[in-house]
Design a protein around this motif. Structure first.
Motif, PDB file in Angstrom:
ATOM      1  N   SER A  64       0.863  -1.179   0.000  1.00 34.01           N
ATOM      2  CA  SER A  64       0.000   0.000   0.000  1.00 34.01           C
ATOM      3  C   SER A  64       0.897   1.226   0.000  1.00 34.01           C
ATOM      4  O   SER A  64       1.946   1.234   0.639  1.00 34.01           O
ATOM      5  CB  SER A  64      -0.879   0.052   1.244  1.00 34.01           C
ATOM      6  OG  SER A  64      -1.716  -1.067   1.316  1.00 34.01           O
ATOM      7  N   ILE A  65       0.446   2.280  -0.694  1.00 34.50           N
ATOM      8  CA  ILE A  65       1.196   3.528  -0.728  1.00 34.50           C
ATOM      9  C   ILE A  65       0.320   4.610  -0.124  1.00 34.50           C
ATOM     10  O   ILE A  65      -0.829   4.793  -0.531  1.00 34.50           O
ATOM     11  CB  ILE A  65       1.594   3.894  -2.170  1.00 34.50           C
ATOM     12  CG1 ILE A  65       2.477   2.794  -2.758  1.00 34.50           C
ATOM     13  CG2 ILE A  65       2.304   5.247  -2.206  1.00 34.50           C
ATOM     14  CD1 ILE A  65       2.774   2.969  -4.237  1.00 34.50           C
ATOM     15  N   GLY A  66       0.870   5.317   0.849  1.00 35.76           N
ATOM     16  CA  GLY A  66       0.127   6.375   1.517  1.00 35.76           C
ATOM     17  C   GLY A  66       1.008   7.580   1.737  1.00 35.76           C
ATOM     18  O   GLY A  66       2.108   7.682   1.199  1.00 35.76           O
ATOM     19  N   SER A  67       0.508   8.481   2.564  1.00 36.99           N
ATOM     20  CA  SER A  67       1.245   9.689   2.929  1.00 36.99           C
ATOM     21  C   SER A  67       1.308   9.786   4.437  1.00 36.99           C
ATOM     22  O   SER A  67       0.433   9.285   5.142  1.00 36.99           O
ATOM     23  CB  SER A  67       0.545  10.926   2.373  1.00 36.99           C
ATOM     24  OG  SER A  67       0.509  10.900   0.969  1.00 36.99           O
ATOM     25  N   TRP A  68       2.347  10.444   4.921  1.00 35.39           N
ATOM     26  CA  TRP A  68       2.486  10.648   6.356  1.00 35.39           C
ATOM     27  C   TRP A  68       2.940  12.067   6.639  1.00 35.39           C
ATOM     28  O   TRP A  68       3.524  12.732   5.790  1.00 35.39           O
ATOM     29  CB  TRP A  68       3.420   9.618   6.981  1.00 35.39           C
ATOM     30  CG  TRP A  68       4.886   9.808   6.683  1.00 35.39           C
ATOM     31  CD1 TRP A  68       5.552   9.432   5.547  1.00 35.39           C
ATOM     32  CD2 TRP A  68       5.864  10.409   7.525  1.00 35.39           C
ATOM     33  NE1 TRP A  68       6.874   9.759   5.628  1.00 35.39           N
ATOM     34  CE2 TRP A  68       7.094  10.362   6.846  1.00 35.39           C
ATOM     35  CE3 TRP A  68       5.830  10.976   8.797  1.00 35.39           C
ATOM     36  CZ2 TRP A  68       8.278  10.860   7.392  1.00 35.39           C
ATOM     37  CZ3 TRP A  68       7.004  11.477   9.338  1.00 35.39           C
ATOM     38  CH2 TRP A  68       8.206  11.410   8.643  1.00 35.39           C
ATOM     39  N   TRP A  79      -4.309   6.633   3.754  1.00 37.41           N
ATOM     40  CA  TRP A  79      -4.121   5.533   2.812  1.00 37.41           C
ATOM     41  C   TRP A  79      -5.248   5.566   1.790  1.00 37.41           C
ATOM     42  O   TRP A  79      -6.363   5.173   2.099  1.00 37.41           O
ATOM     43  CB  TRP A  79      -4.096   4.192   3.560  1.00 37.41           C
ATOM     44  CG  TRP A  79      -3.002   4.156   4.571  1.00 37.41           C
ATOM     45  CD1 TRP A  79      -3.079   4.520   5.878  1.00 37.41           C
ATOM     46  CD2 TRP A  79      -1.645   3.798   4.341  1.00 37.41           C
ATOM     47  NE1 TRP A  79      -1.854   4.399   6.480  1.00 37.41           N
ATOM     48  CE2 TRP A  79      -0.951   3.946   5.556  1.00 37.41           C
ATOM     49  CE3 TRP A  79      -0.944   3.343   3.214  1.00 37.41           C
ATOM     50  CZ2 TRP A  79       0.409   3.675   5.683  1.00 37.41           C
ATOM     51  CZ3 TRP A  79       0.409   3.071   3.345  1.00 37.41           C
ATOM     52  CH2 TRP A  79       1.063   3.232   4.559  1.00 37.41           C
ATOM     53  N   PRO A  80      -4.963   6.084   0.586  1.00 38.54           N
ATOM     54  CA  PRO A  80      -6.004   6.136  -0.459  1.00 38.54           C
ATOM     55  C   PRO A  80      -6.597   4.758  -0.702  1.00 38.54           C
ATOM     56  O   PRO A  80      -5.901   3.761  -0.545  1.00 38.54           O
ATOM     57  CB  PRO A  80      -5.248   6.642  -1.675  1.00 38.54           C
ATOM     58  CG  PRO A  80      -4.090   7.401  -1.105  1.00 38.54           C
ATOM     59  CD  PRO A  80      -3.705   6.643   0.150  1.00 38.54           C
ATOM     60  N   PRO A  81      -7.857   4.692  -1.031  1.00 38.60           N
ATOM     61  CA  PRO A  81      -8.709   5.796  -1.486  1.00 38.60           C
ATOM     62  C   PRO A  81      -9.296   6.632  -0.347  1.00 38.60           C
ATOM     63  O   PRO A  81      -9.972   7.612  -0.607  1.00 38.60           O
ATOM     64  CB  PRO A  81      -9.809   5.087  -2.264  1.00 38.60           C
ATOM     65  CG  PRO A  81      -9.943   3.754  -1.597  1.00 38.60           C
ATOM     66  CD  PRO A  81      -8.549   3.399  -1.148  1.00 38.60           C
ATOM     67  N   SER A  82      -9.046   6.257   0.906  1.00 38.09           N
ATOM     68  CA  SER A  82      -9.572   7.047   2.017  1.00 38.09           C
ATOM     69  C   SER A  82      -8.929   8.430   2.020  1.00 38.09           C
ATOM     70  O   SER A  82      -7.769   8.588   1.629  1.00 38.09           O
ATOM     71  CB  SER A  82      -9.261   6.353   3.349  1.00 38.09           C
ATOM     72  OG  SER A  82      -9.641   7.181   4.421  1.00 38.09           O
ATOM     73  N   GLU A  83      -9.664   9.409   2.495  1.00 38.46           N
ATOM     74  CA  GLU A  83      -9.138  10.759   2.660  1.00 38.46           C
ATOM     75  C   GLU A  83      -9.004  11.101   4.138  1.00 38.46           C
ATOM     76  O   GLU A  83      -8.695  12.223   4.504  1.00 38.46           O
ATOM     77  CB  GLU A  83     -10.050  11.767   1.955  1.00 38.46           C
ATOM     78  CG  GLU A  83     -10.078  11.580   0.452  1.00 38.46           C
ATOM     79  CD  GLU A  83     -10.996  12.569  -0.248  1.00 38.46           C
ATOM     80  OE1 GLU A  83     -11.487  13.529   0.392  1.00 38.46           O
ATOM     81  OE2 GLU A  83     -11.221  12.375  -1.454  1.00 38.46           O
ATOM     82  N   TYR A  84      -9.220  10.089   5.005  1.00 44.29           N
ATOM     83  CA  TYR A  84      -9.197  10.274   6.456  1.00 44.29           C
ATOM     84  C   TYR A  84      -7.767  10.104   6.978  1.00 44.29           C
ATOM     85  O   TYR A  84      -7.141   9.077   6.763  1.00 44.29           O
ATOM     86  CB  TYR A  84     -10.132   9.264   7.128  1.00 44.29           C
ATOM     87  CG  TYR A  84     -10.004   9.220   8.617  1.00 44.29           C
ATOM     88  CD1 TYR A  84     -10.541  10.238   9.405  1.00 44.29           C
ATOM     89  CD2 TYR A  84      -9.352   8.173   9.246  1.00 44.29           C
ATOM     90  CE1 TYR A  84     -10.425  10.210  10.786  1.00 44.29           C
ATOM     91  CE2 TYR A  84      -9.231   8.132  10.627  1.00 44.29           C
ATOM     92  CZ  TYR A  84      -9.767   9.158  11.384  1.00 44.29           C
ATOM     93  OH  TYR A  84      -9.635   9.125  12.741  1.00 44.29           O
ATOM     94  N   TRP A  85      -7.267  11.139   7.659  1.00 40.99           N
ATOM     95  CA  TRP A  85      -5.953  11.078   8.296  1.00 40.99           C
ATOM     96  C   TRP A  85      -6.127  10.503   9.696  1.00 40.99           C
ATOM     97  O   TRP A  85      -6.860  11.049  10.511  1.00 40.99           O
ATOM     98  CB  TRP A  85      -5.329  12.468   8.389  1.00 40.99           C
ATOM     99  CG  TRP A  85      -4.804  12.974   7.090  1.00 40.99           C
ATOM    100  CD1 TRP A  85      -5.516  13.602   6.116  1.00 40.99           C
ATOM    101  CD2 TRP A  85      -3.465  12.888   6.620  1.00 40.99           C
ATOM    102  NE1 TRP A  85      -4.691  13.904   5.063  1.00 40.99           N
ATOM    103  CE2 TRP A  85      -3.417  13.486   5.337  1.00 40.99           C
ATOM    104  CE3 TRP A  85      -2.284  12.365   7.128  1.00 40.99           C
ATOM    105  CZ2 TRP A  85      -2.257  13.578   4.588  1.00 40.99           C
ATOM    106  CZ3 TRP A  85      -1.122  12.459   6.394  1.00 40.99           C
ATOM    107  CH2 TRP A  85      -1.116  13.048   5.132  1.00 40.99           C
ATOM    108  N   ALA A  86      -5.465   9.391   9.975  1.00 33.99           N
ATOM    109  CA  ALA A  86      -5.476   8.789  11.308  1.00 33.99           C
ATOM    110  C   ALA A  86      -4.174   9.185  12.001  1.00 33.99           C
ATOM    111  O   ALA A  86      -3.097   9.123  11.397  1.00 33.99           O
ATOM    112  CB  ALA A  86      -5.573   7.271  11.209  1.00 33.99           C
ATOM    113  N   CYS A  87      -4.273   9.598  13.257  1.00 37.04           N
ATOM    114  CA  CYS A  87      -3.085  10.069  13.981  1.00 37.04           C
ATOM    115  C   CYS A  87      -2.806   9.178  15.191  1.00 37.04           C
ATOM    116  O   CYS A  87      -3.732   8.651  15.818  1.00 37.04           O
ATOM    117  CB  CYS A  87      -3.282  11.509  14.407  1.00 37.04           C
ATOM    118  SG  CYS A  87      -3.445  12.633  12.996  1.00 37.04           S
ATOM    119  N   TYR A  88      -1.524   9.043  15.488  1.00 43.81           N
ATOM    120  CA  TYR A  88      -1.050   8.132  16.530  1.00 43.81           C
ATOM    121  C   TYR A  88       0.017   8.804  17.383  1.00 43.81           C
ATOM    122  O   TYR A  88       0.859   9.535  16.862  1.00 43.81           O
ATOM    123  CB  TYR A  88      -0.421   6.875  15.915  1.00 43.81           C
ATOM    124  CG  TYR A  88      -1.326   6.127  14.990  1.00 43.81           C
ATOM    125  CD1 TYR A  88      -2.021   5.015  15.432  1.00 43.81           C
ATOM    126  CD2 TYR A  88      -1.509   6.534  13.670  1.00 43.81           C
ATOM    127  CE1 TYR A  88      -2.879   4.318  14.581  1.00 43.81           C
ATOM    128  CE2 TYR A  88      -2.357   5.848  12.814  1.00 43.81           C
ATOM    129  CZ  TYR A  88      -3.031   4.747  13.271  1.00 43.81           C
ATOM    130  OH  TYR A  88      -3.875   4.070  12.419  1.00 43.81           O
TER     131      TYR A  88
END
Length: 116
Positions: A64-68, A79-88
């Motif tokens: 999977s390719i995402g952004s951080w 993580w596309p296709p989601s547009e939701y940023w999850a924070c930890y």
């Protein structure tokens, strides 16, 4: 004798590195251009954090390719296709890094050793 044992236990306890939560700049420094693997080798998980904000996650051969990014002392990812940023929250203990979700779920990774 018990005083000696107690003293030795205190010394050993102090020598063991404690897990600590990282702050914004520390998170960026710890993750940028680093590769981590799942703490359990049987899981075959690897995550690469590029300094550019791109992240590559591989689990059992599926990638999977995402952004951080780092926001308010938290690691955040999308993580596309989601547009939701999850924070930890990010905790560090020696070469082990743990991502802790808002619900308390812990995701434990280790710094990938260099190829030999």
């Amino acid at each position: 004798m018990s005083k000696i044992i107690f003293g030795l236990l205190l010394m050993v306890s102090a020598a063991i590195a404690q897990e600590r939560n990282l702050k914004g700049a520390e998170i960026t420094a710890a993750l940028s251009d680093q590769t981590f693997v799942g703490a359990d080798p049987a899981d075959k998980i690897e995550q690469i954090f590029q300094k550019s904000g791109l992240t590559l996650y591989t689990a059992n051969g599926a990638q999977s390719i995402g952004s951080w990014k780092v926001e308010a002392d938290k690691y955040c990812s999308v993580w596309p296709p989601s547009e939701y940023w999850a924070c930890y929250t990010v905790a560090l203990q020696e070469k082990t890094i743990t991502f802790v979700s808002t619900s308390g779920t812990r995701y434990v990774f280790m710094l990938k050793p260099p190829a030999q």
